[in-house]
Design a protein around this motif. Structure first.
Motif, PDB file in Angstrom:
ATOM      1  N   PHE A  15     -38.922  17.088  14.887  1.00 10.74           N
ATOM      2  CA  PHE A  15     -38.139  18.293  15.145  1.00 10.74           C
ATOM      3  C   PHE A  15     -36.680  18.078  14.761  1.00 10.74           C
ATOM      4  N   ARG A 180     -36.961  28.094  16.378  1.00 13.41           N
ATOM      5  CA  ARG A 180     -38.117  27.514  15.674  1.00 13.41           C
ATOM      6  C   ARG A 180     -38.550  26.220  16.352  1.00 13.41           C
ATOM      7  N   ARG A 181     -37.574  25.431  16.769  1.00 20.75           N
ATOM      8  CA  ARG A 181     -37.892  24.186  17.485  1.00 20.75           C
ATOM      9  C   ARG A 181     -38.626  24.497  18.791  1.00 20.75           C
ATOM     10  N   ASP A 183     -40.538  27.067  19.411  1.00 24.73           N
ATOM     11  CA  ASP A 183     -41.901  27.454  19.059  1.00 24.73           C
ATOM     12  C   ASP A 183     -42.741  26.242  18.671  1.00 24.73           C
ATOM     13  N   ASP A 184     -42.161  25.338  17.899  1.00 24.36           N
ATOM     14  CA  ASP A 184     -42.886  24.130  17.481  1.00 24.36           C
ATOM     15  C   ASP A 184     -43.196  23.237  18.683  1.00 24.36           C
ATOM     16  N   SER A 187     -45.969  24.827  20.727  1.00 18.44           N
ATOM     17  CA  SER A 187     -47.252  24.622  20.063  1.00 18.44           C
ATOM     18  C   SER A 187     -47.769  23.199  20.275  1.00 18.44           C
TER      19      SER A 187
END
Length: 193
Positions: A15, A180-181, A183-184, A187
């Motif tokens: 990340f 985005r981090r 969300d990653d 996940s």
């Protein structure tokens, strides 16, 4: 370091630098001018924040000791975020631990304590949001996880994390990457529930 911890640390390193997938791709990169961590970093380990660690890892890379540098990065992430394990009380909730470790590495102890306390308050707690996960916060966390389950709780934790980033002054510059981090990380956390 066990396999779960190794995978958590490796994900956090990815990340920090999406081009790094392991020892062969580990690299020194220039930080953006607006970043306050210094001028150079190795997967979030910055010359301005941890110069001794950065310089040791850079020397290993310069000498071609990529595997040793990678192991040093993994261990640094785990050591740097070890307080999270004490908040958790055990390693029985790896998804929650991972999101908290990732936020801790990216945003520090106090900010991580605050997102945790806010997420717990979403579940009916009445915690003071001071960023200090004391006895009451830790007990509430264990009770909420036992009652609601980890899969449900990490969704709230992720939303609190996004809200934190949106409140930051540098959100216009770094916000897209921060979200985005989140969300990653969410996940990845769902994959280890």
């Amino acid at each position: 370091m066990n396999n779960t911890e190794r995978n958590m640390a490796a994900a956090i390193l990815r990340f920090e630098d999406a081009r790094v997938t392991g020892p062969d791709s580990l690299r020194v990169s220039r930080l953006p001018a607006a970043d306050k961590g210094g001028k150079w970093e190795i997967c979030g380990i910055c010359d301005g924040i941890e110069p001794a660690v950065f310089n040791r890892l850079k020397a290993l890379l310069d000498a071609g000791n990529r595997e040793e540098a990678w192991e040093g990065c993994l261990q640094y992430v785990l050591d740097n975020t070890s307080a999270v394990r004490s908040w958790m009380g055990s390693d029985s909730h790896p998804a929650t631990e991972f999101i908290l470790r990732d936020h801790y590495f990216n945003s520090g102890s106090r900010n991580t304590g605050k997102i945790l306390q806010r997420a717990l308050n979403d579940y009916g707690a009445s915690l003071t949001v001071d960023g200090i996960p004391g006895k009451q916060t830790r007990q509430t966390l264990q009770a909420v996880l036992a009652r609601s389950g980890e899969a449900e709780f990490i969704a709230s934790l992720n939303e609190q994390r996004k809200a934190f980033y949106r409140s930051c002054k540098q959100f216009p510059v770094f916000g897209r990457g921060w979200l985005r981090r989140c969300d990653d990380a969410f996940s990845f956390a769902r994959s280890i529930v």
